[in-house]
Design a protein around this motif. Structure first.
Motif, mmCIF file in Angstrom:
data_model
loop_
_atom_site.group_PDB
_atom_site.id
_atom_site.type_symbol
_atom_site.label_atom_id
_atom_site.label_comp_id
_atom_site.label_asym_id
_atom_site.label_seq_id
_atom_site.Cartn_x
_atom_site.Cartn_y
_atom_site.Cartn_z
ATOM 1 N N TYR A 1 -32.643 -5.204 83.565
ATOM 2 C CA TYR A 1 -32.914 -5.319 84.993
ATOM 3 C C TYR A 1 -34.320 -4.849 85.362
ATOM 4 C CZ TYR A 1 -27.819 -5.711 85.493
ATOM 5 O OH TYR A 1 -26.511 -6.104 85.397
ATOM 6 N N SER A 2 -35.165 -4.575 84.380
ATOM 7 C CA SER A 2 -36.438 -3.914 84.673
ATOM 8 C C SER A 2 -37.378 -4.770 85.517
ATOM 9 C CB SER A 2 -37.130 -3.518 83.368
ATOM 10 O OG SER A 2 -37.374 -4.661 82.562
ATOM 11 N N VAL A 3 -37.328 -6.085 85.382
ATOM 12 C CA VAL A 3 -38.143 -6.980 86.216
ATOM 13 C C VAL A 3 -37.196 -7.937 86.919
ATOM 14 C CG1 VAL A 3 -40.066 -8.610 86.261
ATOM 15 C CG2 VAL A 3 -40.072 -6.742 84.600
ATOM 16 N N ALA B 1 -36.368 1.357 82.360
ATOM 17 C CA ALA B 1 -37.752 0.926 82.152
ATOM 18 C C ALA B 1 -37.845 -0.382 81.377
ATOM 19 C CB ALA B 1 -38.535 2.014 81.423
ATOM 20 N N GLY B 2 -36.697 -0.918 80.956
ATOM 21 C CA GLY B 2 -36.687 -2.162 80.197
ATOM 22 C C GLY B 2 -36.966 -1.987 78.723
ATOM 23 N N THR B 3 -36.847 -0.747 78.207
ATOM 24 C CA THR B 3 -37.012 -0.535 76.773
ATOM 25 C C THR B 3 -35.651 -0.545 76.088
ATOM 26 O OG1 THR B 3 -37.069 1.882 77.054
ATOM 27 C CG2 THR B 3 -39.169 0.711 77.000
ATOM 28 N N LEU B 4 -35.663 -0.902 74.822
ATOM 29 C CA LEU B 4 -34.450 -1.172 74.053
ATOM 30 C C LEU B 4 -34.153 -0.007 73.123
ATOM 31 C CD1 LEU B 4 -33.668 -4.556 72.359
ATOM 32 C CD2 LEU B 4 -33.541 -2.458 71.016
ATOM 33 N N ALA C 1 -31.914 6.423 62.122
ATOM 34 C CA ALA C 1 -32.530 6.971 63.323
ATOM 35 C C ALA C 1 -32.177 6.147 64.552
ATOM 36 C CB ALA C 1 -34.051 7.027 63.165
ATOM 37 N N VAL C 2 -32.081 6.829 65.692
ATOM 38 C CA VAL C 2 -32.047 6.143 66.980
ATOM 39 C C VAL C 2 -33.477 5.749 67.306
ATOM 40 C CG1 VAL C 2 -31.620 6.403 69.449
ATOM 41 C CG2 VAL C 2 -30.001 7.358 67.795
ATOM 42 N N GLU C 3 -33.687 4.471 67.596
ATOM 43 C CA GLU C 3 -35.035 3.970 67.830
ATOM 44 C C GLU C 3 -35.156 3.325 69.207
ATOM 45 O OE1 GLU C 3 -36.215 3.142 63.160
ATOM 46 O OE2 GLU C 3 -35.730 1.426 64.453
ATOM 47 N N ARG C 4 -36.322 3.486 69.793
ATOM 48 C CA ARG C 4 -36.619 2.916 71.112
ATOM 49 C C ARG C 4 -37.792 1.950 70.965
ATOM 50 N NH1 ARG C 4 -40.030 5.598 75.574
ATOM 51 N NH2 ARG C 4 -39.644 4.323 77.419
ATOM 52 N N TYR C 5 -37.611 0.722 71.482
ATOM 53 C CA TYR C 5 -38.617 -0.321 71.370
ATOM 54 C C TYR C 5 -38.998 -0.864 72.745
ATOM 55 C CZ TYR C 5 -37.415 -0.810 66.387
ATOM 56 O OH TYR C 5 -37.211 -0.594 65.050
ATOM 57 N N ARG C 6 -40.259 -1.298 72.862
ATOM 58 C CA ARG C 6 -40.588 -2.165 73.977
ATOM 59 C C ARG C 6 -39.930 -3.502 73.734
ATOM 60 N NH1 ARG C 6 -46.368 -0.334 74.622
ATOM 61 N NH2 ARG C 6 -46.938 -2.072 73.256
ATOM 62 N N ILE C 7 -39.738 -4.276 74.778
ATOM 63 C CA ILE C 7 -39.051 -5.546 74.626
ATOM 64 C C ILE C 7 -39.845 -6.507 73.749
ATOM 65 C CG2 ILE C 7 -39.995 -6.785 76.618
ATOM 66 C CD1 ILE C 7 -36.268 -6.576 75.636
ATOM 67 N N VAL D 1 -35.740 -3.210 56.614
ATOM 68 C CA VAL D 1 -36.630 -2.614 57.609
ATOM 69 C C VAL D 1 -35.869 -2.266 58.882
ATOM 70 C CG1 VAL D 1 -38.658 -3.016 59.065
ATOM 71 C CG2 VAL D 1 -38.618 -3.871 56.709
ATOM 72 N N PHE D 2 -35.013 -3.199 59.325
ATOM 73 C CA PHE D 2 -34.353 -3.072 60.622
ATOM 74 C C PHE D 2 -32.932 -3.595 60.491
ATOM 75 C CE2 PHE D 2 -33.645 -4.798 65.040
ATOM 76 C CZ PHE D 2 -33.652 -3.579 65.698
ATOM 77 N N ASN D 3 -31.970 -2.692 60.559
ATOM 78 C CA ASN D 3 -30.558 -3.064 60.438
ATOM 79 C C ASN D 3 -29.817 -2.387 61.592
ATOM 80 O OD1 ASN D 3 -28.099 -3.962 59.590
ATOM 81 N ND2 ASN D 3 -28.097 -2.883 57.638
ATOM 82 N N PRO D 4 -29.794 -3.018 62.773
ATOM 83 C CA PRO D 4 -29.380 -2.335 64.000
ATOM 84 C C PRO D 4 -27.885 -2.331 64.252
ATOM 85 C CG PRO D 4 -30.136 -4.538 64.520
ATOM 86 C CD PRO D 4 -30.301 -4.371 63.032
ATOM 87 N N ILE D 5 -27.429 -1.239 64.853
ATOM 88 C CA ILE D 5 -26.063 -1.118 65.362
ATOM 89 C C ILE D 5 -26.167 -0.691 66.822
ATOM 90 C CG2 ILE D 5 -23.954 0.280 65.292
ATOM 91 C CD1 ILE D 5 -23.943 -1.619 63.061
ATOM 92 N N GLY D 6 -25.560 -1.455 67.713
ATOM 93 C CA GLY D 6 -25.545 -1.098 69.119
ATOM 94 C C GLY D 6 -26.852 -1.407 69.827
ATOM 95 N N LEU D 7 -26.775 -1.537 71.139
ATOM 96 C CA LEU D 7 -27.929 -1.905 71.946
ATOM 97 C C LEU D 7 -27.733 -1.398 73.360
ATOM 98 C CD1 LEU D 7 -30.498 -3.660 72.608
ATOM 99 C CD2 LEU D 7 -28.899 -5.543 73.048
#
Length: 286
Positions: free
Chosen positions: A157-159, A211-214, A223-229, A200-206
């Motif tokens: 919902y960030s934009v 702020a619209g970051t993932l 690790a819990v990771e935070r990404y820009r979209i 490299v990237f094997n994600p669980i959950g979203l």
């Protein structure tokens, strides 16, 4: 795993390895783990053995996505389903299986109660599809392939409101590529972000924050990771746990990290989990 409108924790419980008629359930807990309520799916259909994702609408109704049961694809008992649990009566209603799609992995509801679900290994025109439905189960839209597998589905919902699908794409051959795809609410593809292979990237959950970051849990980096979209990694919070048994992860609005586990494996020690939650909350306050 998700939070109710009142902030309690709700999870799905699958039973693919258990004999019929023992099937899945939806269970609610306080944030401290005390049971609140449970909804048994014993007499609905075979797809209740593979309950996957769940979410709430503004009225407190619960929507549940399920993958296929134990029968062959095409068998009515093997199709994936979308269920609604009524907030007032606790009645469980089967919303359309949508073209006999055998596997729903993600479901989300917008703040205007538009319901979207992601189908993995579906039998639509493309390989995997997303659908829009409503509380009555009407088929409102089916749209673009989302990759070779959908891990989760959330709304940004960030934009302007958009759908973000966490994907596993094996369409190009070779090792599957993990990342996400973003759509507008009409189903038009906005952009595709490929992070890399599972090494490299094997994600669980979203989860998508204000702020619209993932936020996701990366099984490869523990690790819990935070990404820009756009795919830029902003921060990483190591928490070493047995990723083989994690069923889901979520980042809560108050800055906590919640994990759903398979029942035979103990949850991670409380100190690392509480420490991580504190780090995330502190960073959000700055």
């Amino acid at each position: 795993i998700t939070l109710s409108p009142s902030g309690d924790v709700y999870t799905t419980r699958s039973s693919l390895s258990a004999p019929d008629p023992f099937k899945g359930s939806v269970n609610g807990f306080t944030r401290m783990g005390a049971p609140i309520e449970s909804f048994a799916f014993d007499a609905v259909n075979q797809s209740t053995r593979g309950l996957e994702d769940l979410t709430f609408d503004s009225a407190g109704n619960i929507y549940v996505a399920s993958r296929n049961g134990i029968g062959p694809i095409g068998d009515p008992d093997s199709v994936g389903s979308i269920f609604r649990i009524d907030a007032g009566t606790s009645a469980i209603t089967v919303l359309q299986p949508f073209d006999q799609a055998p596997s729903y992995r993600g479901i989300t509801v917008t703040n205007t109660d538009r319901i979207y679900a992601a189908s993995s290994r579906g039998s639509f025109a493309g390989d995997e599809q997303m659908i829009e439905t409503n509380a009555a189960g009407a088929s409102l839209n089916e749209f673009s392939p989302t990759g070779n597998g959908v891990r989760h589905l959330e709304v940004d919902y960030s934009v302007t409101a958009s759908l973000v699908a966490l994907t596993r794409d094996a369409s190009g051959g070779g090792a599957p590529i993990y990342g996400w795809r973003r759509f507008d609410l009409a189903g038009n593809l906005i952009d595709t972000v490929d992070i890399g292979s599972s090494s490299v990237f094997n994600p669980i959950g979203l989860d998508i924050d204000a702020a619209g970051t993932l936020w996701t849990y990366n099984l490869e980096t523990d690790a819990v990771e935070r990404y820009r979209i756009d795919g830029t990694l902003l921060e990483s919070h190591p928490i070493a746990i047995n990723g083989d048994f994690i069923r889901d992860f979520m980042y809560t609005p108050d800055g906590a990290a919640l994990f759903a586990y398979r029942t035979q494996v103990p949850a991670p020690a409380s100190a690392p989990l509480l420490g991580l939650a504190g780090v995330i909350a502190a960073r959000r306050r700055r």
